[in-house]
Design an enzyme around this catalytic site. Structure first.
Site, PDB file in Angstrom:
ATOM      1  N   GLY A   4      33.979  93.548  71.925  1.00 47.02           N
ATOM      2  CA  GLY A   4      33.305  94.164  70.778  1.00 47.02           C
ATOM      3  C   GLY A   4      31.863  93.710  70.613  1.00 47.02           C
ATOM      4  O   GLY A   4      31.178  93.343  71.575  1.00 47.02           O
ATOM      5  N   GLY A  12      13.926  92.563  57.576  1.00 47.27           N
ATOM      6  CA  GLY A  12      15.150  91.916  57.101  1.00 47.27           C
ATOM      7  C   GLY A  12      15.181  90.463  57.536  1.00 47.27           C
ATOM      8  O   GLY A  12      15.204  90.164  58.733  1.00 47.27           O
ATOM      9  N   GLY A  38      21.324  95.016  57.760  1.00 48.84           N
ATOM     10  CA  GLY A  38      22.746  95.095  57.441  1.00 48.84           C
ATOM     11  C   GLY A  38      23.513  95.901  58.465  1.00 48.84           C
ATOM     12  O   GLY A  38      22.929  96.461  59.401  1.00 48.84           O
ATOM     13  N   ILE A  55      20.609  87.623  61.139  1.00 46.34           N
ATOM     14  CA  ILE A  55      20.268  88.264  62.418  1.00 46.34           C
ATOM     15  C   ILE A  55      18.745  88.369  62.563  1.00 46.34           C
ATOM     16  O   ILE A  55      18.178  88.052  63.613  1.00 46.34           O
ATOM     17  CB  ILE A  55      20.966  89.644  62.533  1.00 46.34           C
ATOM     18  CG1 ILE A  55      22.488  89.442  62.579  1.00 46.34           C
ATOM     19  CG2 ILE A  55      20.493  90.398  63.764  1.00 46.34           C
ATOM     20  CD1 ILE A  55      23.308  90.727  62.603  1.00 46.34           C
ATOM     21  N   ASP A 113      34.950  93.062  60.556  1.00 44.07           N
ATOM     22  CA  ASP A 113      33.766  93.675  59.937  1.00 44.07           C
ATOM     23  C   ASP A 113      34.079  94.978  59.212  1.00 44.07           C
ATOM     24  O   ASP A 113      33.382  95.332  58.257  1.00 44.07           O
ATOM     25  CB  ASP A 113      32.710  93.975  61.009  1.00 44.07           C
ATOM     26  CG  ASP A 113      31.893  92.748  61.391  1.00 44.07           C
ATOM     27  OD1 ASP A 113      32.300  91.624  61.035  1.00 44.07           O
ATOM     28  OD2 ASP A 113      30.850  92.917  62.053  1.00 44.07           O
ATOM     29  N   GLY A 157      17.550  88.171  56.943  1.00 49.84           N
ATOM     30  CA  GLY A 157      18.883  87.554  56.895  1.00 49.84           C
ATOM     31  C   GLY A 157      19.135  86.797  58.203  1.00 49.84           C
ATOM     32  O   GLY A 157      18.200  86.497  58.956  1.00 49.84           O
ATOM     33  N   HIS A 164      28.165  55.694  67.202  1.00 49.36           N
ATOM     34  CA  HIS A 164      26.717  55.484  67.172  1.00 49.36           C
ATOM     35  C   HIS A 164      26.181  55.500  68.594  1.00 49.36           C
ATOM     36  O   HIS A 164      26.830  54.949  69.483  1.00 49.36           O
ATOM     37  CB  HIS A 164      26.429  54.124  66.523  1.00 49.36           C
ATOM     38  CG  HIS A 164      24.976  53.762  66.521  1.00 49.36           C
ATOM     39  ND1 HIS A 164      24.071  54.356  65.672  1.00 49.36           N
ATOM     40  CD2 HIS A 164      24.262  52.887  67.289  1.00 49.36           C
ATOM     41  CE1 HIS A 164      22.869  53.839  65.892  1.00 49.36           C
ATOM     42  NE2 HIS A 164      22.961  52.951  66.873  1.00 49.36           N
TER      43      HIS A 164
HETATM   44  P1  FAD Z   1      33.627  94.282  66.558  1.00 45.09           P
HETATM   45  O1  FAD Z   1      33.292  93.079  67.338  1.00 45.09           O
HETATM   46  O2  FAD Z   1      32.512  95.186  66.177  1.00 45.09           O
HETATM   47  O3  FAD Z   1      34.706  95.086  67.416  1.00 45.09           O
HETATM   48  C1  FAD Z   1      35.179  96.322  67.033  1.00 45.09           C
HETATM   49  C2  FAD Z   1      35.551  97.105  68.273  1.00 45.09           C
HETATM   50  O4  FAD Z   1      36.236  98.304  67.867  1.00 45.09           O
HETATM   51  C3  FAD Z   1      34.346  97.568  69.075  1.00 45.09           C
HETATM   52  O5  FAD Z   1      34.440  97.086  70.402  1.00 45.09           O
HETATM   53  C4  FAD Z   1      34.420  99.087  69.013  1.00 45.09           C
HETATM   54  O6  FAD Z   1      33.998  99.688  70.244  1.00 45.09           O
HETATM   55  C5  FAD Z   1      35.903  99.328  68.774  1.00 45.09           C
HETATM   56  N1  FAD Z   1      36.196 100.617  68.124  1.00 45.09           N
HETATM   57  C6  FAD Z   1      35.588 101.149  67.022  1.00 45.09           C
HETATM   58  N2  FAD Z   1      36.166 102.311  66.694  1.00 45.09           N
HETATM   59  C7  FAD Z   1      37.140 102.541  67.616  1.00 45.09           C
HETATM   60  C8  FAD Z   1      38.080 103.592  67.830  1.00 45.09           C
HETATM   61  N3  FAD Z   1      38.168 104.636  67.000  1.00 45.09           N
HETATM   62  N4  FAD Z   1      38.922 103.495  68.888  1.00 45.09           N
HETATM   63  C9  FAD Z   1      38.872 102.439  69.725  1.00 45.09           C
HETATM   64  N5  FAD Z   1      38.007 101.421  69.581  1.00 45.09           N
HETATM   65  C10 FAD Z   1      37.159 101.463  68.541  1.00 45.09           C
HETATM   66  N6  FAD Z   1      29.036  86.295  64.048  1.00 45.09           N
HETATM   67  C11 FAD Z   1      29.263  84.975  64.151  1.00 45.09           C
HETATM   68  O7  FAD Z   1      30.276  84.501  63.661  1.00 45.09           O
HETATM   69  N7  FAD Z   1      28.387  84.161  64.802  1.00 45.09           N
HETATM   70  C12 FAD Z   1      27.243  84.631  65.353  1.00 45.09           C
HETATM   71  O8  FAD Z   1      26.458  83.862  65.925  1.00 45.09           O
HETATM   72  C13 FAD Z   1      26.971  86.014  65.247  1.00 45.09           C
HETATM   73  N8  FAD Z   1      25.857  86.536  65.777  1.00 45.09           N
HETATM   74  C14 FAD Z   1      25.636  87.872  65.691  1.00 45.09           C
HETATM   75  C15 FAD Z   1      24.464  88.401  66.243  1.00 45.09           C
HETATM   76  C16 FAD Z   1      24.215  89.763  66.171  1.00 45.09           C
HETATM   77  C17 FAD Z   1      22.959  90.318  66.756  1.00 45.09           C
HETATM   78  C18 FAD Z   1      25.182  90.619  65.566  1.00 45.09           C
HETATM   79  C19 FAD Z   1      24.942  92.101  65.504  1.00 45.09           C
HETATM   80  C20 FAD Z   1      26.331  90.112  65.013  1.00 45.09           C
HETATM   81  C21 FAD Z   1      26.571  88.741  65.078  1.00 45.09           C
HETATM   82  N9  FAD Z   1      27.709  88.178  64.516  1.00 45.09           N
HETATM   83  C22 FAD Z   1      27.922  86.837  64.597  1.00 45.09           C
HETATM   84  C23 FAD Z   1      28.727  89.018  63.838  1.00 45.09           C
HETATM   85  C24 FAD Z   1      29.928  89.280  64.761  1.00 45.09           C
HETATM   86  O9  FAD Z   1      29.478  89.829  65.962  1.00 45.09           O
HETATM   87  C25 FAD Z   1      30.903  90.213  64.061  1.00 45.09           C
HETATM   88  O10 FAD Z   1      31.244  89.677  62.806  1.00 45.09           O
HETATM   89  C26 FAD Z   1      32.170  90.378  64.890  1.00 45.09           C
HETATM   90  O11 FAD Z   1      31.866  90.922  66.147  1.00 45.09           O
HETATM   91  C27 FAD Z   1      33.165  91.273  64.152  1.00 45.09           C
HETATM   92  O12 FAD Z   1      34.307  91.419  64.942  1.00 45.09           O
HETATM   93  P2  FAD Z   1      35.258  92.676  64.753  1.00 45.09           P
HETATM   94  O13 FAD Z   1      36.383  92.440  65.692  1.00 45.09           O
HETATM   95  O14 FAD Z   1      35.528  92.900  63.333  1.00 45.09           O
HETATM   96  O15 FAD Z   1      34.390  93.933  65.217  1.00 45.09           O
END
Ligand code: FAD
Length: 433
Positions: free
Chosen positions: A37, A170, A243, A174, A283, A172, A416
């Protein structure tokens, strides 16, 4: 017939599927793009791979301070990108190797009934569904992504070259990570944030400190600023980091009754959606958009589906790590929020200038701030800015979970010379402030 079908193989879905496998359930994991993801392919991993290269570059630039003289130092962006891609490939292979016993389906899923998912025209039947579809970068109406000059974090990770000038919209997590990254790599960086400070969710003192560090690095910082007042012409690239939007569009049939708020999938305390046998994690629930929180939710959701002993997801102790230089990390109550804690919050503090290892590494900027619930109460929060903050915060997360007090910390033995000694020192010598 599956026990569980998971949609999305990000950190939420992957960890949920592994937990289901451990419980001996029949499980499939459906992913439309790549395993891992956002975290693996467009988030945590590629950003930190690039930030690591930038850190090596900045250390190499001052290597003479350590008696190591280097000539002809230069960046090779192509090799940096290749290395990042190699890290992603290796981790993806590792994830695939853990998939035995889980049916991985690489396609788009649509929920067509409470226990029914349609993939490539085929119907999959399942007792439970976990939605773990993640999120995507949110656009601003006045700055629509054109993938070329107005870009999201996805494109920022795969640029053909380091931009000469970059506007980050932004301030925040990222936005700050990218601003620090590209400034270190030599871009002229400006960051604009509409809130009064960078990293609005963090401790106010930390927010002011990173702003002053960014300015010392040559980053132009505008806070409390209105984007419409800024001339956008001078920038090669405009990176919008304002965001992320939960991925829920077109996911479920209209008549299913899946309740959304905007794009966010509404879940109860047990991560159950409005439809009885459909849960959601990560997410797409927009609770806390962090990979480790997504993984936690995925596991809690699976356990709640299949166990009689349901547990509510706990949002109180979620560490946040920010890979700026110096790093920032926090967990639990912030000093600015401590006044609302019903007990009498007490603040302990340690400055990295007084730490031997920080002096050895010449990384003395920053501090550890720890909040307890009164003199003898447990740790309830911490904010760190300084070297290895993202590692140190785990000690304090553990302390909150275990209910450790200042007295208990003082009685422990810390090795230490380590940065972690600073945590104990905060309790030993600051006496609280
Ligand atoms: P995702 O990782 O988004 O996975 C969801 C998956 O669902 C995707 O692969 C997508 O293709 C798939 N999908 C969607 N719809 C469908 C469908 N209908 N059928 C089949 N598949 C589908 N978090 C941290 O904790 N530490 C960090 O250092 C950090 N750095 C980040 C840096 C950046 C630039 C970004 C953008 C985010 C960062 N994050 C970080 C946040 C983190 O990446 C997300 O919180 C995390 O990936 C969420 O995981 P998830 O499994 O909810 O979703």
């Amino acid at each position: 017939m599956y026990d569980l079908a998971v949609i999305g193989a990000g950190w939420a879905g992957f960890n949920a599927a592994l937990r289901a496998k451990e419980l001996g359930l029949a499980v499939c994991l459906i992913e439309s793009r790549q395993i891992g993801g956002t975290c693996l392919n467009h988030g945590c991993i590629p950003t930190k791979a690039l930030i690591t290269c930038a850190k090596i570059f900045s250390l190499a630039k001052r290597s003479a301070d350590f008696g190591v003289e280097l000539d002809n130092l230069r960046l090779n962006w192509r090799l940096i990108q290749e290395r990042k891609n190699k890290v992603i490939r290796h981790l993806a292979q590792g994830m695939h190797s853990r998939m035995s016993g889980i049916n991985f389906i690489n396609s788009v899923a649509q929920i067509t009934g409470p226990g029914e998912i349609t993939v490539d025209g085929q119907v999959i039947r399942t007792k439970f569904i976990l939605i773990a579809t993640g999120s995507s970068p949110a656009e601003l109406p006045e700055l629509k992504f054109d993938q070329e000059r107005i870009i999201s974090s996805d494109q920022a990770l795969t640029l053909g070259q380091i931009p000469q000038s970059l506007l980050v919209v932004g301030g925040g997590v990222i936005g700050c990570e990218f601003a620090g990254l590209f400034a270190t790599l030599g871009s002229r960086v400006t960051i604009i944030e509409k809130m009064p400070g960078l990293l609005p969710a963090e401790d106010k003192e930390v927010s002011r400190k990173i702003e002053s560090i960014f300015k010392k690095k040559g980053i132009q910082v505008y806070t409390g600023a209105d984007l419409s007042t800024l001339d956008l012409k001078p920038y090669d690239k405009i990176l919008v980091c304002t965001g992320r939007t939960p991925n829920s569009q077109g996911l479920a049939a209209q008549d299913l009754g899946l309740v959304l708020e905007g794009h966010k999938i509404i879940v109860d305390a047990y991560l159950k959606t409005s439809v009885g046998n459909i849960y959601a994690a990560g997410d797409c629930t927009a609770k806390s958009m962090l990979a480790h929180y997504a993984a936690y939710q995925g596991v809690v959701a699976v356990e709640n589906m299949f166990s009689g002993n349901k547990q509510a997801a706990d949002y109180s102790v979620v560490p946040v790590c920010i890979f700026t230089d110096p790093q920032i990390a926090s967990v639990g109550v912030k000093e600015n929020a401590a006044s609302v804690y019903p007990g009498q919050a007490k603040v302990y503090r340690f400055d990295f200038r007084a730490n031997a290892l920080a002096q050895i590494a010449d990384e003395t900027e920053g501090w550890i701030k720890i909040i307890t619930a009164g003199d003898n109460g447990p740790v309830i929060g911490a904010s760190i800015i300084g070297p290895q903050a993202t590692e140190l915060i785990s000690v304090l997360s553990t302390a909150i979970n275990a209910g450790f007090t200042a007295v208990q910390f003082r009685a422990m033995i810390f090795a230490h010379p380590t940065l972690a000694e600073g945590i104990q020192e905060a309790f030993k010598h600051s006496g609280g402030i």
